[in-house]
Design an enzyme around this catalytic site. Structure first.
Site, mmCIF file in Angstrom:
data_model
loop_
_atom_site.group_PDB
_atom_site.id
_atom_site.type_symbol
_atom_site.label_atom_id
_atom_site.label_comp_id
_atom_site.label_asym_id
_atom_site.label_seq_id
_atom_site.Cartn_x
_atom_site.Cartn_y
_atom_site.Cartn_z
ATOM 1 C CG HIS A 192 47.430 48.284 42.578
ATOM 2 N ND1 HIS A 192 48.546 48.913 43.056
ATOM 3 C CD2 HIS A 192 46.728 47.896 43.672
ATOM 4 C CE1 HIS A 192 48.535 48.901 44.384
ATOM 5 N NE2 HIS A 192 47.440 48.285 44.778
ATOM 6 C CE LYS B 196 39.787 42.897 48.353
ATOM 7 N NZ LYS B 196 41.224 42.656 48.200
#
Ligand code: NAD
Length: 484
Positions: free
Chosen positions: A240, A331
């Site tokens: 990504h 995260k």
């Protein structure tokens, strides 16, 4: 403003793994939205193919539940939902055996566009590709769509490419990266190549640095075991963030054509320098009252896998030499946010007093939340009292600029699926691009493995480890604030 919907040719879309999480959460709700938008021709069909034994009615019920769960009530209605479900069929199939394939061969039409979505683990890609070919279900015009992860290193990516190439031509293979389906990502190309304003400044002479951030608030949760074998570098940077970097850094392609665009992206990947250890920060989130630590989630007390990574990346070509690209993703961060930010240099000389301060232009391209762009420009602070400068945004949030229709940004998956049906590969990764990305990624991972580097712990709900802040501070720069 009403968005234009161009219907596609009629098609049969077979979804292997049609009962799985991705199919229920993204693919089928996306197709329903295209159906409601009038883009799906009336004879188009979607065929779920997965391990579970069920009939057409059972599959329609399963997908009805999924659409009711994942599409807000105001965006669906019983009539269109019933009509959409009519388009669905199902066959049980064993990807590794022979069960179900003859049945599938009978179901798929030969006079429609045929597309096969491999929404299954990569371990099944080869089995499915071979059987589609051997049972003559796929034709030379058929398309296959494959999901991430596309390999876990260069060797496995080459192996996967080889397995697919044995049954399909590269022009039939659609490697999906849903980041490329985002409206804003395409707008990045429109802004760069549709205006004269930016392109002359889009280089090391005028751009100080670029930041690309993809931060998530969620933990690895129940996927800890799987994630621990991967980590942020493999799971996010190699695909990504690499794709976002390529679209930001690439040369103007000669036309907006799949291979012209992908050739330019490939050149960027090949120009990336190896990343020295000093330019990498890896982290694992700690525990707090909202959840366990990464180590607990991964159930691996010795885990050296990163849930956060920040990198300073240099590109060795004429356009970018000397302008670093800082990438970070993690995260359990403070906010869920994805953006590309281009920080332009300060003016070469200030004609104003020192107390006017130093200012520079910043172009930010937000992928989420609120897809849009904003350009910060320097103006005079209004009012009397001399020449004081302030930075104000020239905001282009799609919702504001285009009205409610513009704000209803098509989800990346549905856009990409329609591109598959149209046969447009521009927003899909080519095999050589994926391999080049792994060729850059592998030595970085091998480097920290050889050195025995351990990720540092960071506070959950923060901006990542302090070392990541230092990565920019030592260059006299700072990360953009993470905000929801
Ligand atoms: P899942 O485990 O929820 O579903 C797997 C599907 O594959 C099920 O429909 C199952 O019946 C089918 N299947 C498994 N073995 C089979 C076999 N031998 N023969 C026939 N069918 C078989 O998985 P998922 O989360 O939907 O993910 C599917 C793929 O998409 C994976 O490669 C995953 O990495 C990728 N992906 C998923 C997400 C996501 O958000 N779920 C996001 C990005 C990529």
């Amino acid at each position: 403003m009403v968005s234009r919907v161009i219907p596609v040719e009629t098609f049969d879309l077979v979804i292997f793994g049609g009962t799985g999480d991705l199919a229920r959460r993204k693919i089928l709700p996306g197709l329903y939205r295209r159906f409601v938008a009038g883009q799906m021709p009336p004879e188009a069909r979607v065929i779920g193919a997965a391990r579970s034994e069920m009939d057409q009615k059972g599959y329609q019920d399963l997908i009805r539940d999924a659409i009711e769960e994942f599409i807000k009530e105001e965006n669906r209605d019983p009539e269109t939902l019933d009509a959409f479900l009519e388009r669905l069929d199902y066959t049980a199939i064993d990807a590794r055996g022979e069960g179900g394939w003859d049945n599938l061969a009978k179901m798929v039409r030969k006079d429609a566009v045929t597309a096969f979505y491999f929404s299954v683990g990569p371990g099944l890609f080869g089995d499915i590709a071979t059987r589609l070919h051997d049972h003559k279900i796929a034709t030379p015009e058929s398309r296959i769509v494959v999901e991430k992860p596309f390999g876990r290193d260069l060797e496995s990516a080459k192996e996967l490419n080889g397995v697919l190439a044995a049954s399909f031509d590269e022009s039939q293979i659609y490697r999906i990266d849903h980041y490329l389906g985002k409206e804003t990502v395409q707008n990045l190309m429109a802004v760069r190549f549709g205006n004269v304003l930016f392109e002359p400044l889009w280089n090391a002479q005028y751009v100080d640095h670029v930041q690309i951030t993809v931060s998530e608030t969620v933990s690895v949760g129940g996927r800890g075991g799987y994630y621990d074998k991967s980590g942020a570098m493999r799971d996010m940077i190699q695909n990504h963030l690499m794709q976002l970097l390529c679209l930001t850094a690439m040369e103007p392609p000669s036309k907006f054509d799949p291979d012209a665009v992908r050739d330019e992206k490939l050149k960027v990947i090949r120009a990336l320098d190896p990343v020295p250890a000093d330019n990498i920060v890896r982290g694992q989130y700690g525990a707090d009252e909202d959840g366990p630590s990464y180590i607990e989630d991964s159930e691996n007390p010795d885990s050296r896998t990163e849930s956060f990574i920040a990198l300073k990346v240099d590109i060795s070509n004429w356009r970018w030499k000397g302008t670093p690209f800082y990438l970070r993703t993690g995260k359990r961060m403070k906010a869920r946010m994805s953006e590309i930010v281009v920080h332009f240099k300060e003016t070469p000389h200030s004609i104003f007093d020192e107390d006017a301060g130093s200012h520079s232009n910043i172009l930010s391209i937000r992928l989420q939340p609120d897809e849009g762009m904003d350009l910060r420009v320097t103006i005079k602070e209004p009012g009397p009292g001399g020449m004081r400068l302030i930075d104000v945004p020239l905001d282009m949030t799609f919702a504001d600029a285009l009205g409610p229709e513009g704000a209803d940004v098509t989800d990346a998956y549905e856009r990409l699926i329609m591109d598959v049906i149209r046969g447009n590969q521009t927003l899909f990764m080519r095999g050589d691009e994926v391999e080049a990305a792994w060729a850059w990624t592998d030595p970085i991972i091998e480097g920290w493995q050889k050195r025995g580097d351990k990720p540092v712990q960071y506070e959950p709900g923060s901006s990542g480890p302090d070392d990541a802040l230092m990565l920019l501070h030592r260059d006299g720069r700072r990360w953009r604030e993470l905000r929801a």
